[in-house]
Design a protein around this motif. Structure first.
Motif, PDB file in Angstrom:
ATOM      1  N   GLU A   4      34.803  40.240  39.970  1.00 55.29           N
ATOM      2  CA  GLU A   4      33.780  40.381  41.057  1.00 55.29           C
ATOM      3  C   GLU A   4      32.345  40.532  40.660  1.00 55.29           C
ATOM      4  O   GLU A   4      31.437  39.717  41.305  1.00 55.29           O
ATOM      5  N   ASP A   5      32.123  41.104  39.480  1.00 54.40           N
ATOM      6  CA  ASP A   5      30.767  41.126  38.945  1.00 54.40           C
ATOM      7  C   ASP A   5      30.221  39.543  38.527  1.00 54.40           C
ATOM      8  O   ASP A   5      29.070  39.170  38.684  1.00 54.40           O
ATOM      9  N   PHE A   6      31.257  38.986  38.102  1.00 53.48           N
ATOM     10  CA  PHE A   6      31.127  37.741  37.580  1.00 53.48           C
ATOM     11  C   PHE A   6      31.059  36.511  38.700  1.00 53.48           C
ATOM     12  O   PHE A   6      30.917  35.304  38.336  1.00 53.48           O
ATOM     13  N   GLY A   7      31.155  36.673  39.800  1.00 51.27           N
ATOM     14  CA  GLY A   7      31.085  35.778  40.760  1.00 51.27           C
ATOM     15  C   GLY A   7      32.229  35.060  41.335  1.00 51.27           C
ATOM     16  O   GLY A   7      32.256  33.792  42.024  1.00 51.27           O
ATOM     17  N   TYR A   8      33.370  35.477  40.947  1.00 50.74           N
ATOM     18  CA  TYR A   8      34.559  35.081  41.240  1.00 50.74           C
ATOM     19  C   TYR A   8      35.217  35.244  42.542  1.00 50.74           C
ATOM     20  O   TYR A   8      36.233  34.572  43.286  1.00 50.74           O
ATOM     21  N   GLU A  43      46.686  41.769  53.033  1.00 50.71           N
ATOM     22  CA  GLU A  43      47.501  41.077  52.015  1.00 50.71           C
ATOM     23  C   GLU A  43      46.788  39.734  51.571  1.00 50.71           C
ATOM     24  O   GLU A  43      46.788  39.442  50.554  1.00 50.71           O
ATOM     25  N   GLU A  44      45.883  39.004  52.705  1.00 49.70           N
ATOM     26  CA  GLU A  44      45.169  38.103  52.247  1.00 49.70           C
ATOM     27  C   GLU A  44      44.100  38.295  51.208  1.00 49.70           C
ATOM     28  O   GLU A  44      43.823  37.548  50.420  1.00 49.70           O
ATOM     29  N   LYS A  45      43.337  39.463  51.534  1.00 50.88           N
ATOM     30  CA  LYS A  45      42.402  39.939  50.455  1.00 50.88           C
ATOM     31  C   LYS A  45      42.801  40.287  48.967  1.00 50.88           C
ATOM     32  O   LYS A  45      42.465  39.613  48.124  1.00 50.88           O
ATOM     33  N   ASP A  46      44.158  40.591  48.959  1.00 54.47           N
ATOM     34  CA  ASP A  46      44.806  41.249  47.719  1.00 54.47           C
ATOM     35  C   ASP A  46      45.054  39.982  47.066  1.00 54.47           C
ATOM     36  O   ASP A  46      44.838  39.875  45.837  1.00 54.47           O
ATOM     37  N   ALA A  47      45.662  38.873  47.679  1.00 55.46           N
ATOM     38  CA  ALA A  47      45.834  37.524  47.252  1.00 55.46           C
ATOM     39  C   ALA A  47      44.594  36.804  46.577  1.00 55.46           C
ATOM     40  O   ALA A  47      44.879  36.336  45.623  1.00 55.46           O
ATOM     41  N   ALA A  48      43.550  36.885  47.451  1.00 57.84           N
ATOM     42  CA  ALA A  48      42.275  36.399  47.010  1.00 57.84           C
ATOM     43  C   ALA A  48      42.017  36.729  45.664  1.00 57.84           C
ATOM     44  O   ALA A  48      41.313  36.202  44.803  1.00 57.84           O
ATOM     45  N   MET A  49      42.037  38.288  45.790  1.00 50.74           N
ATOM     46  CA  MET A  49      41.317  39.072  44.673  1.00 50.74           C
ATOM     47  C   MET A  49      42.223  38.483  43.459  1.00 50.74           C
ATOM     48  O   MET A  49      41.615  38.442  42.185  1.00 50.74           O
ATOM     49  N   GLU A  50      43.444  38.617  43.461  1.00 48.79           N
ATOM     50  CA  GLU A  50      44.344  37.939  42.532  1.00 48.79           C
ATOM     51  C   GLU A  50      44.111  36.558  41.699  1.00 48.79           C
ATOM     52  O   GLU A  50      43.950  36.243  40.688  1.00 48.79           O
ATOM     53  N   LYS A  51      43.913  35.797  42.898  1.00 47.81           N
ATOM     54  CA  LYS A  51      43.507  34.302  42.502  1.00 47.81           C
ATOM     55  C   LYS A  51      42.293  34.125  41.878  1.00 47.81           C
ATOM     56  O   LYS A  51      42.052  33.646  40.815  1.00 47.81           O
ATOM     57  N   ALA A  52      41.174  35.126  42.376  1.00 47.63           N
ATOM     58  CA  ALA A  52      39.806  35.459  41.630  1.00 47.63           C
ATOM     59  C   ALA A  52      39.870  35.835  40.092  1.00 47.63           C
ATOM     60  O   ALA A  52      39.464  35.319  39.182  1.00 47.63           O
ATOM     61  N   ARG A  53      40.711  36.776  40.064  1.00 47.33           N
ATOM     62  CA  ARG A  53      41.150  37.451  38.691  1.00 47.33           C
ATOM     63  C   ARG A  53      41.566  36.355  37.866  1.00 47.33           C
ATOM     64  O   ARG A  53      41.068  36.171  36.709  1.00 47.33           O
ATOM     65  N   GLN A  54      42.588  35.581  38.291  1.00 44.71           N
ATOM     66  CA  GLN A  54      43.109  34.546  37.129  1.00 44.71           C
ATOM     67  C   GLN A  54      42.006  33.378  36.936  1.00 44.71           C
ATOM     68  O   GLN A  54      42.263  33.106  35.821  1.00 44.71           O
ATOM     69  N   TRP A  56      38.887  33.808  36.788  1.00 42.21           N
ATOM     70  CA  TRP A  56      38.006  34.413  35.709  1.00 42.21           C
ATOM     71  C   TRP A  56      38.583  34.515  34.436  1.00 42.21           C
ATOM     72  O   TRP A  56      38.082  34.189  33.324  1.00 42.21           O
ATOM     73  N   GLU A  57      39.962  34.887  34.137  1.00 40.65           N
ATOM     74  CA  GLU A  57      40.543  34.904  33.047  1.00 40.65           C
ATOM     75  C   GLU A  57      40.658  33.675  32.491  1.00 40.65           C
ATOM     76  O   GLU A  57      40.451  33.393  31.360  1.00 40.65           O
ATOM     77  N   LYS A  58      41.091  32.533  33.253  1.00 36.48           N
ATOM     78  CA  LYS A  58      41.432  31.077  32.831  1.00 36.48           C
ATOM     79  C   LYS A  58      39.873  30.661  32.180  1.00 36.48           C
ATOM     80  O   LYS A  58      39.930  29.891  31.352  1.00 36.48           O
ATOM     81  N   LYS A  59      38.863  31.217  32.637  1.00 36.89           N
ATOM     82  CA  LYS A  59      37.420  30.595  32.202  1.00 36.89           C
ATOM     83  C   LYS A  59      36.913  31.540  30.915  1.00 36.89           C
ATOM     84  O   LYS A  59      35.811  31.476  30.720  1.00 36.89           O
ATOM     85  N   GLY A  60      38.133  32.472  30.315  1.00 41.27           N
ATOM     86  CA  GLY A  60      37.578  33.243  29.443  1.00 41.27           C
ATOM     87  C   GLY A  60      36.503  34.595  29.686  1.00 41.27           C
ATOM     88  O   GLY A  60      35.850  34.823  28.923  1.00 41.27           O
ATOM     89  N   ARG A  61      36.684  34.710  30.934  1.00 44.39           N
ATOM     90  CA  ARG A  61      35.954  36.062  31.435  1.00 44.39           C
ATOM     91  C   ARG A  61      34.439  35.837  31.469  1.00 44.39           C
ATOM     92  O   ARG A  61      33.703  36.884  30.643  1.00 44.39           O
ATOM     93  N   ILE A  62      33.944  34.802  31.635  1.00 45.87           N
ATOM     94  CA  ILE A  62      32.461  34.333  31.647  1.00 45.87           C
ATOM     95  C   ILE A  62      32.035  34.453  33.067  1.00 45.87           C
ATOM     96  O   ILE A  62      32.909  34.142  34.125  1.00 45.87           O
ATOM     97  N   ALA A  63      30.836  34.284  33.454  1.00 47.75           N
ATOM     98  CA  ALA A  63      30.295  34.218  34.735  1.00 47.75           C
ATOM     99  C   ALA A  63      30.470  32.984  35.206  1.00 47.75           C
ATOM    100  O   ALA A  63      30.473  31.751  34.732  1.00 47.75           O
TER     101      ALA A  63
END
Length: 93
Positions: A4-8, A43-54, A56-63
Protein backbone atom coordinates in the motif's frame (compact mmCIF):
# COMPACT_ATOMS: atom_id res chain seq x y z
CA UNK A 1 6.56 -0.41 4.40
CA UNK A 2 4.28 -2.54 2.29
CA UNK A 3 2.43 -2.75 -1.02
CA UNK A 4 0.00 0.00 0.00
CA UNK A 5 2.80 2.41 0.92
CA UNK A 6 4.53 1.65 -2.36
CA UNK A 7 1.52 2.42 -4.53
CA UNK A 8 0.27 -1.03 -5.54
CA UNK A 9 -3.22 -0.61 -4.05
CA UNK A 10 -5.72 2.21 -4.49
CA UNK A 11 -9.33 2.61 -3.44
CA UNK A 12 -11.49 4.58 -5.85
CA UNK A 13 -13.78 6.98 -3.98
CA UNK A 14 -17.55 6.76 -4.08
CA UNK A 15 -19.09 8.94 -6.75
CA UNK A 16 -16.55 8.18 -9.46
CA UNK A 17 -18.30 8.18 -12.81
CA UNK A 18 -17.72 5.20 -15.11
CA UNK A 19 -15.46 7.45 -17.22
CA UNK A 20 -13.41 8.52 -14.18
CA UNK A 21 -13.14 4.91 -13.06
CA UNK A 22 -11.94 3.80 -16.49
CA UNK A 23 -9.30 6.56 -16.59
CA UNK A 24 -8.11 5.67 -13.08
CA UNK A 25 -7.80 2.01 -14.08
CA UNK A 26 -5.78 2.90 -17.18
CA UNK A 27 -3.41 5.07 -15.13
CA UNK A 28 -3.11 2.35 -12.51
CA UNK A 29 -2.21 -0.26 -15.12
CA UNK A 30 0.93 1.75 -15.95
CA UNK A 31 2.36 1.10 -12.48
CA UNK A 32 0.78 -2.28 -11.73
CA UNK A 33 -1.52 -0.63 -9.21
CA UNK A 34 -4.61 -2.62 -8.27
CA UNK A 35 -7.74 -0.51 -7.89
CA UNK A 36 -11.00 -1.33 -6.17
CA UNK A 37 -14.11 0.75 -5.62
CA UNK A 38 -14.73 2.12 -2.13
CA UNK A 39 -18.17 0.51 -2.15
CA UNK A 40 -16.84 -2.93 -3.19
CA UNK A 41 -17.59 -5.91 -0.98
CA UNK A 42 -15.03 -6.89 1.63
CA UNK A 43 -14.35 -10.03 -0.40
CA UNK A 44 -13.54 -7.92 -3.49
CA UNK A 45 -11.29 -5.62 -1.42
CA UNK A 46 -9.45 -8.58 0.11
CA UNK A 47 -8.90 -10.12 -3.34
CA UNK A 48 -7.62 -6.79 -4.70
CA UNK A 49 -5.27 -6.39 -1.73
CA UNK A 50 -3.86 -9.88 -2.30
CA UNK A 51 -3.36 -9.14 -5.99
CA UNK A 52 -1.57 -5.90 -5.06
CA UNK A 53 0.64 -7.72 -2.56
CA UNK A 54 1.58 -10.26 -5.22
CA UNK A 55 2.42 -7.50 -7.73
CA UNK A 56 4.63 -5.82 -5.11
CA UNK A 57 6.39 -9.11 -4.36
CA UNK A 58 6.89 -9.82 -8.08
CA UNK A 59 8.56 -6.41 -8.57
CA UNK A 60 10.99 -7.06 -5.72
CA UNK A 61 9.14 -4.99 -3.10
CA UNK A 62 10.06 -1.72 -4.75
CA UNK A 63 7.82 1.30 -5.27
CA UNK A 64 5.43 1.09 -8.20
CA UNK A 65 6.09 4.71 -9.14
CA UNK A 66 9.63 5.42 -8.05
CA UNK A 67 10.20 6.60 -4.51
CA UNK A 68 8.50 7.60 -1.25
CA UNK A 69 8.62 11.38 -1.82
CA UNK A 70 6.39 10.94 -4.85
CA UNK A 71 3.63 9.32 -2.79
CA UNK A 72 3.74 12.17 -0.25
CA UNK A 73 3.67 14.78 -3.05
CA UNK A 74 0.77 12.98 -4.76
CA UNK A 75 -1.25 12.92 -1.53
CA UNK A 76 -0.68 16.67 -1.10
CA UNK A 77 -1.82 17.33 -4.67
CA UNK A 78 -4.95 15.20 -4.15
CA UNK A 79 -5.73 17.12 -0.94
CA UNK A 80 -5.32 20.45 -2.76
CA UNK A 81 -7.68 19.26 -5.51
CA UNK A 82 -10.27 18.18 -2.90
CA UNK A 83 -10.05 21.67 -1.42
CA UNK A 84 -10.51 23.15 -4.91
CA UNK A 85 -7.19 24.98 -4.73
CA UNK A 86 -5.55 26.25 -7.89
CA UNK A 87 -2.53 24.17 -8.78
CA UNK A 88 0.64 25.69 -10.22
CA UNK A 89 3.24 23.63 -12.04
CA UNK A 90 6.81 24.85 -12.18
CA UNK A 91 9.37 23.22 -14.45
CA UNK A 92 13.11 23.80 -14.24
CA UNK A 93 14.91 22.47 -17.36
Amino acid sequence: RNYEDFGYFKILPRGFTPDQEEKAKKRAACTNTVVVREDASQEEKDAAMEKARQAWEKKGRIAAWGCRWFQVWKEKVEEAVRQKQTLKVVFFP
